[in-house]
Scaffold this motif. Structure first.
Motif, PDB file in Angstrom:
ATOM      1  N   UNK A  19      11.460  58.006  41.709  1.00 37.98           N
ATOM      2  CA  UNK A  19      10.521  57.981  40.580  1.00 37.98           C
ATOM      3  C   UNK A  19      10.156  56.548  40.219  1.00 37.98           C
ATOM      4  N   UNK A  20      11.156  55.668  40.214  1.00 39.11           N
ATOM      5  CA  UNK A  20      10.893  54.266  39.897  1.00 39.11           C
ATOM      6  C   UNK A  20       9.961  53.650  40.938  1.00 39.11           C
ATOM      7  N   UNK A  21      10.194  53.941  42.197  1.00 41.30           N
ATOM      8  CA  UNK A  21       9.344  53.394  43.263  1.00 41.30           C
ATOM      9  C   UNK A  21       7.891  53.801  43.039  1.00 41.30           C
ATOM     10  N   UNK A  22       7.665  55.045  42.666  1.00 38.92           N
ATOM     11  CA  UNK A  22       6.303  55.516  42.427  1.00 38.92           C
ATOM     12  C   UNK A  22       5.705  54.870  41.179  1.00 38.92           C
ATOM     13  N   UNK A  33       9.012  51.282  31.645  1.00 38.20           N
ATOM     14  CA  UNK A  33      10.307  51.070  30.994  1.00 38.20           C
ATOM     15  C   UNK A  33      11.362  51.959  31.643  1.00 38.20           C
ATOM     16  N   UNK A  34      12.603  51.642  31.377  1.00 40.23           N
ATOM     17  CA  UNK A  34      13.706  52.488  31.821  1.00 40.23           C
ATOM     18  C   UNK A  34      13.506  53.894  31.264  1.00 40.23           C
ATOM     19  N   UNK A  35      13.100  53.982  30.024  1.00 42.45           N
ATOM     20  CA  UNK A  35      12.871  55.288  29.392  1.00 42.45           C
ATOM     21  C   UNK A  35      11.776  56.067  30.131  1.00 42.45           C
ATOM     22  N   UNK A  36      10.704  55.396  30.549  1.00 46.60           N
ATOM     23  CA  UNK A  36       9.639  56.057  31.317  1.00 46.60           C
ATOM     24  C   UNK A  36      10.190  56.658  32.607  1.00 46.60           C
ATOM     25  N   UNK A  37      10.997  55.887  33.297  1.00 52.46           N
ATOM     26  CA  UNK A  37      11.547  56.329  34.581  1.00 52.46           C
ATOM     27  C   UNK A  37      12.472  57.524  34.376  1.00 52.46           C
ATOM     28  N   UNK A  38      13.344  57.421  33.406  1.00 58.57           N
ATOM     29  CA  UNK A  38      14.298  58.507  33.156  1.00 58.57           C
ATOM     30  C   UNK A  38      13.582  59.770  32.687  1.00 58.57           C
ATOM     31  N   UNK A  49      22.384  53.699  32.608  1.00 57.59           N
ATOM     32  CA  UNK A  49      23.352  52.614  32.743  1.00 57.59           C
ATOM     33  C   UNK A  49      24.660  53.046  33.412  1.00 57.59           C
ATOM     34  N   UNK A  50      24.827  54.337  33.635  1.00 58.70           N
ATOM     35  CA  UNK A  50      25.947  54.783  34.462  1.00 58.70           C
ATOM     36  C   UNK A  50      25.603  54.652  35.942  1.00 58.70           C
ATOM     37  N   UNK A  51      24.314  54.541  36.230  1.00 62.66           N
ATOM     38  CA  UNK A  51      23.852  54.467  37.619  1.00 62.66           C
ATOM     39  C   UNK A  51      23.445  53.055  38.052  1.00 62.66           C
ATOM     40  N   UNK A  52      22.919  52.270  37.110  1.00 62.41           N
ATOM     41  CA  UNK A  52      22.355  50.957  37.454  1.00 62.41           C
ATOM     42  C   UNK A  52      22.821  49.916  36.442  1.00 62.41           C
ATOM     43  N   UNK A  53      23.002  48.700  36.906  1.00 64.97           N
ATOM     44  CA  UNK A  53      23.427  47.613  36.021  1.00 64.97           C
ATOM     45  C   UNK A  53      22.313  47.168  35.083  1.00 64.97           C
ATOM     46  N   UNK A  54      21.062  47.259  35.568  1.00 66.09           N
ATOM     47  CA  UNK A  54      19.932  46.770  34.786  1.00 66.09           C
ATOM     48  C   UNK A  54      18.635  47.334  35.360  1.00 66.09           C
ATOM     49  N   UNK A  55      17.559  47.125  34.636  1.00 72.53           N
ATOM     50  CA  UNK A  55      16.250  47.508  35.160  1.00 72.53           C
ATOM     51  C   UNK A  55      15.949  46.712  36.424  1.00 72.53           C
TER      52      UNK A  55
END
Length: 185
Positions: A19-22, A33-38, A49-55
């Motif tokens: 999703x982030x790649x797209x 934003x992180x919120x958009x991706x999630x 933040x359980x999956x990634x250290x940062x955006x």
């Protein structure tokens, strides 16, 4: 709230990267934003933040994923055509098509992210982009033309076509540059 299994967590991570790649190719790093991706994958912002250290860490992984997808498309073109030269020609035509122009989220990661990387890219992001362009250029090499020249010509044409979308110039750029690179009128 119950914990998800390791398998589900891995699947959620993969979906988030895809999703982030797209979204990053469609909108650019600063407009996602992180919120958009999630939200795109139906997960909570807190789970990120359980999956990634940062955006930035996600952007790096998503960009790598996008280049891996692009490399798979080149390999698929070669498999479908049965010949490297024919695959190159088919790939160039597909790259310089209205479909690719109109669907940036599914398209070339360089076209979607080059400005963001130029303005604010980390050393790692610059290297991922450089590796992606280098891989494309090597694949596009021919006896009579440098693959780097071809790749940069394709990229420039796509960016101009996207920027002028809705004008006659957009389609002219795609048609004429595709024709010049594939030697078709």
């Amino acid at each position: 709230m119950p914990r998800v299994s390791k398998a589900q967590a891995a699947q959620n991570r993969d979906r988030t990267i895809q999703a982030a790649a797209q979204l990053l190719r469609e909108r650019g790093v600063d407009h996602v934003s992180v919120q958009d991706i999630m939200a795109e994958v139906g997960l909570t912002h807190g789970g990120f933040y359980r999956q990634f250290d940062s955006k930035d860490a996600l952007v790096l992984e998503a960009t790598r994923h996008a280049y891996t997808t692009m490399a798979a498309q080149m390999a698929d073109a070669e498999g479908a055509q049965g010949d490297h030269h024919a695959a190159q020609q088919a790939y160039i035509r597909a790259y310089l098509s209205p479909t690719h122009r109109d669907q940036p989220g599914q398209g070339c990661p360089t076209a979607g992210l080059v400005q963001d990387v130029a303005r604010n890219g980390t050393t790692d992001m610059r290297q991922v982009l450089a590796d992606g362009v280098t891989g494309l250029a090597r694949w596009l090499d021919t006896d009579d033309r440098s693959g780097l020249v071809t790749a940069c010509t394709m990229l420039g044409a796509l960016l101009i076509a996207r920027a002028t979308q809705g004008t006659p110039l957009s389609d002219q750029v795609l048609e004429q540059v595709s024709g010049a690179l594939t030697h078709t009128p």
